[in-house]
Design a protein around this motif. Structure first.
Motif, PDB file in Angstrom:
ATOM      1  N   ALA A 145       0.450 -18.200  -8.188  1.00  0.00           N
ATOM      2  CA  ALA A 145      -0.266 -18.513  -6.928  1.00  0.00           C
ATOM      3  C   ALA A 145       0.335 -17.686  -5.784  1.00  0.00           C
ATOM      4  CB  ALA A 145      -0.147 -20.002  -6.621  1.00  0.00           C
TER       5      ALA A 145
ATOM      6  N   MET B 236      -1.141 -10.780  -2.647  1.00  0.00           N
ATOM      7  CA  MET B 236      -2.067  -9.651  -2.866  1.00  0.00           C
ATOM      8  C   MET B 236      -3.142  -9.630  -1.783  1.00  0.00           C
ATOM      9  SD  MET B 236      -1.991  -7.689  -5.703  1.00  0.00           S
ATOM     10  CE  MET B 236      -3.723  -7.417  -6.144  1.00  0.00           C
ATOM     11  N   GLU B 237      -3.459 -10.809  -1.268  1.00  0.00           N
ATOM     12  CA  GLU B 237      -4.657 -10.932  -0.428  1.00  0.00           C
ATOM     13  C   GLU B 237      -4.469 -10.373   0.976  1.00  0.00           C
ATOM     14  OE1 GLU B 237      -5.879 -14.938  -0.607  1.00  0.00           O
ATOM     15  OE2 GLU B 237      -6.753 -14.578  -2.587  1.00  0.00           O
ATOM     16  N   ASP B 238      -3.257 -10.341   1.466  1.00  0.00           N
ATOM     17  CA  ASP B 238      -3.156  -9.832   2.853  1.00  0.00           C
ATOM     18  C   ASP B 238      -2.057  -8.767   2.989  1.00  0.00           C
ATOM     19  OD1 ASP B 238      -1.167 -11.617   2.379  1.00  0.00           O
ATOM     20  OD2 ASP B 238      -1.338 -12.680   4.292  1.00  0.00           O
ATOM     21  N   ILE B 239      -2.120  -7.818   2.064  1.00  0.00           N
ATOM     22  CA  ILE B 239      -1.252  -6.634   2.195  1.00  0.00           C
ATOM     23  C   ILE B 239      -1.699  -5.862   3.439  1.00  0.00           C
ATOM     24  CG2 ILE B 239      -0.631  -4.417   1.140  1.00  0.00           C
ATOM     25  CD1 ILE B 239      -1.280  -5.671  -1.598  1.00  0.00           C
ATOM     26  N   ASN B 240      -0.779  -5.473   4.257  1.00  0.00           N
ATOM     27  CA  ASN B 240      -1.132  -4.555   5.350  1.00  0.00           C
ATOM     28  C   ASN B 240       0.081  -3.662   5.614  1.00  0.00           C
ATOM     29  OD1 ASN B 240       0.687  -5.880   7.127  1.00  0.00           O
ATOM     30  ND2 ASN B 240      -0.856  -7.504   7.371  1.00  0.00           N
TER      31      ASN B 240
ATOM     32  N   GLY C  82      -0.808  -3.293  -6.662  1.00  0.00           N
ATOM     33  CA  GLY C  82      -1.599  -3.400  -5.426  1.00  0.00           C
ATOM     34  C   GLY C  82      -0.938  -2.659  -4.286  1.00  0.00           C
ATOM     35  N   CYS C  83       0.384  -2.818  -4.172  1.00  0.00           N
ATOM     36  CA  CYS C  83       1.109  -2.148  -3.072  1.00  0.00           C
ATOM     37  C   CYS C  83       1.094  -0.632  -3.263  1.00  0.00           C
ATOM     38  CB  CYS C  83       2.556  -2.641  -3.027  1.00  0.00           C
ATOM     39  SG  CYS C  83       2.695  -4.373  -2.570  1.00  0.00           S
TER      40      CYS C  83
ATOM     41  N   MET D 118      -1.095   1.136  -4.857  1.00  0.00           N
ATOM     42  CA  MET D 118      -2.467   1.606  -4.618  1.00  0.00           C
ATOM     43  C   MET D 118      -2.725   1.691  -3.103  1.00  0.00           C
ATOM     44  SD  MET D 118      -5.855  -0.144  -6.257  1.00  0.00           S
ATOM     45  CE  MET D 118      -7.495   0.350  -5.781  1.00  0.00           C
ATOM     46  N   TYR D 119      -2.248   0.650  -2.411  1.00  0.00           N
ATOM     47  CA  TYR D 119      -2.429   0.601  -0.946  1.00  0.00           C
ATOM     48  C   TYR D 119      -1.754   1.806  -0.304  1.00  0.00           C
ATOM     49  CZ  TYR D 119      -2.521  -1.480   3.753  1.00  0.00           C
ATOM     50  OH  TYR D 119      -2.750  -1.724   5.085  1.00  0.00           O
TER      51      TYR D 119
ATOM     52  N   ASP E 193      -3.114   5.457  -3.148  1.00  0.00           N
ATOM     53  CA  ASP E 193      -4.570   5.690  -3.299  1.00  0.00           C
ATOM     54  C   ASP E 193      -5.250   5.585  -1.934  1.00  0.00           C
ATOM     55  OD1 ASP E 193      -3.524   4.526  -5.920  1.00  0.00           O
ATOM     56  OD2 ASP E 193      -5.512   5.288  -6.500  1.00  0.00           O
ATOM     57  N   PHE E 194      -4.794   4.633  -1.130  1.00  0.00           N
ATOM     58  CA  PHE E 194      -5.474   4.443   0.160  1.00  0.00           C
ATOM     59  C   PHE E 194      -4.810   5.243   1.272  1.00  0.00           C
ATOM     60  CE2 PHE E 194      -8.740   1.141  -0.253  1.00  0.00           C
ATOM     61  CZ  PHE E 194      -8.605   0.880  -1.604  1.00  0.00           C
ATOM     62  N   GLY E 195      -3.744   5.969   0.900  1.00  0.00           N
ATOM     63  CA  GLY E 195      -3.115   6.863   1.865  1.00  0.00           C
ATOM     64  C   GLY E 195      -2.421   6.167   3.010  1.00  0.00           C
ATOM     65  N   LYS E 196      -2.059   4.894   2.790  1.00  0.00           N
ATOM     66  CA  LYS E 196      -1.446   4.181   3.920  1.00  0.00           C
ATOM     67  C   LYS E 196       0.031   4.558   4.081  1.00  0.00           C
ATOM     68  CE  LYS E 196      -4.936   1.699   5.234  1.00  0.00           C
ATOM     69  NZ  LYS E 196      -5.439   1.787   6.610  1.00  0.00           N
TER      70      LYS E 196
ATOM     71  N   ASP F 248       1.121   5.510   7.363  1.00  0.00           N
ATOM     72  CA  ASP F 248       1.341   4.498   8.417  1.00  0.00           C
ATOM     73  C   ASP F 248       2.778   3.956   8.394  1.00  0.00           C
ATOM     74  OD1 ASP F 248      -1.302   4.936   8.522  1.00  0.00           O
ATOM     75  OD2 ASP F 248      -1.949   2.868   8.124  1.00  0.00           O
TER      76      ASP F 248
END
Lengths: 326, 326
Positions: free
Chosen positions: A250, A256-260, A282-283, A285-286, A289-292, A295
């Motif tokens: 859980a 996973m839902e609010d990675i920023n 997920g991290c 990829m963020y 893949d998403f180029g973050k 940031d």
């Protein structure tokens, strides 16, 4: 009182008609049985024609009723006579789906009964019809609510608690049986001749009293979303340490839902620490893949100085596989 | 690979466009965030116009999204430049609800990001918008499921049980804390210096082992509908004797639901015995308002020979008030 009202009790609906002339037609008010509103109507031509049909609505269109029922017409007063229909079992959508012609000369005052023997919802896309009356869900939810109320009272009022938990800043009391059933680590504490078993105390020094309270709320089934969010990381640590698999999953799901950009590196670290494969992916990829990654350019150096070497290697491999030389 | 696919992770959606000519228009495939499918579209005229809109569906019509989000356009490669939109917070229904004009000469390869900061369902009939992301319900239901699984294991595997129940035909083991939290009668047994407290045993001789198991299943939150139906009357007796109010109400509710001519007198007797006001009224209404008394004519005499005098009086009063001399 107009005589269009239908009384219902349990699975019985009764329409008491006060006056019904020779060639008439009468439709009842809607009456609720199961999840539908119904109507009865009577018409006098050669016979007395009795109809039963659901009120046209989205419920009756999308979840049409399959009803098993029997109809009964009886006059009132001492020398009662009554006519009983055969037992019908039908899908009822329109006024023509159930017409019962009664060869009776009743007029004036008489009563119509509908006794629903069974009511099901007919799935529009085929498949098994599902019962309307108390399904497993109803009873289970009543019993579940009762149990959860008792559990929260057991915890809040420390009813017959048998173990004391010493946290970093205060103590809590709980029940060994509940802790044992929730965690293999707690279970072995109370089963093998360990210090905890003899002294009936547990030391959880790496948790504050408040986050330990959130852990107990989770184990006793009444944690709130707010409590969970506030103590997510402490709960993740406890779930890992005491092997509480549902809680660990859980926490991972929620993280996973609010990675920023402000939390992705911290989460990557936790995912690595507690082997949370989904969260790690997920991290990564963020970031890549998403180029973050752009940031978090400044934080990367301090992150790399204390991150695990294997994690650094894995990050590097990810860049090589996801990016292309320009 | 066509460049209409949008990748999503957590609350981020990213559209990587491979080639976008001078005066073109491009619409993305649908991508799911929250409970809606979304589209992005881009159009080149004097500006680059970026649109975000939900796919037309029953969900988006009946539960339209209120989204707080930020858009970002960035080219790819080393000298990255990007344009970031203001933070929008809008009700999004049509393609015109969100148009962001970017004064950029991007063409060829570039990326569009949407970061959803918040997503709510806008109630069509007014009232407060409800959040889409994990509401209290999600977390509570995870924790409830975990707890119920633990409780049924505690019962089935007798984990750290501390009381033995002797029934009419066999014994069961349970937890004092759970019994105490569910019933004031059990609570006083284990608190005051009664035989049960010392010996940690309870005698329930008026219940079979099976119906007592059903009682425990109820108290531990996982009784099935079938178990409940089979042992309803025994559970009603126990609920009354041990003052388990929720269970007593659930039994009354259930007995109200399937009153029929073959059980109405027996139910009336139980309603009287356990002061179940609603069930008593329901049975009397069934008998006298609905005229079902005629169906049980034979059983009435044997019923009257052993019924409580006050009940007989009340039945008589009911007839006088409901019926009229013809």
């Amino acid at each position: 009182m107009g005589d269009t009202k239908v009384e219902t009790i349990s699975r019985l609906a009764q329409w008491r008609i006060e006056n019904f002339g020779p060639c008439s037609f009468k439709k009842s008010d809607p009456f609720k049985v199961g999840i539908w509103n119904w109507h009865l109507s009577i018409e006098r031509n050669r016979y007395l024609s009795v109809r039963l049909f659901p009120e046209l609505s989205r419920v009756s269109k999308e979840q049409p009723p399959v009803a098993k029922f029997v109809l009964r017409v009886s006059n009132v007063g001492p020398n009662r006579r009554f006519y009983i229909s055969p037992v019908y079992e039908k899908l009822l959508r329109t006024t023509d789906d159930c017409v019962w012609h009664v060869d009776s000369s009743f007029h004036g005052r008489f009563t119509i009964d509908v006794e629903f023997l069974d009511l099901k919802i007919c799935p529009v896309n085929g498949g098994e019809a599902s019962p309307v009356w108390p399904t497993d869900a109803t009873m289970q939810s009543i019993s579940t609510q009762t149990t959860l109320k008792c559990l929260s009272r057991m915890l809040e009022e420390s009813i017959l608690t048998d173990v004391i938990i010493h946290t970093a800043d205060g103590t809590l009391s709980a029940h060994k049986a509940i802790l044992s059933a929730s965690s293999t680590v707690f279970k072995s504490m109370f089963h093998h001749d360990l210090m905890e078993k003899e002294s009936s105390t547990i030391h959880i020094d790496d948790m504050s009293r408040e986050s330990c309270m959130a852990l107990l709320s989770y184990l006793y089934g009444n944690i709130t979303q707010e409590e969970f969010w506030k103590h997510r990381l402490a709960l993740l640590g406890a779930a890992n340490k005491y092997d509480i698999t549902d809680l660990k999953a859980a926490c991972e799901e929620s993280l996973m839902e609010d990675i920023n950009s402000s939390n992705v590196l911290e989460r990557l670290q936790e995912a690595w620490l507690y082997q949370l494969e989904k969260l790690k992916k997920g991290c990564l990829m963020y970031l890549f893949d998403f180029g973050k990654i752009y940031d978090v350019r400044e934080e990367i150096s301090s992150f790399f100085r204390q991150a695990d070497r294997e994690l650094m290697l894995e990050m590097f491999q990810e860049v090589l596989s996801v990016w292309k030389p320009v």
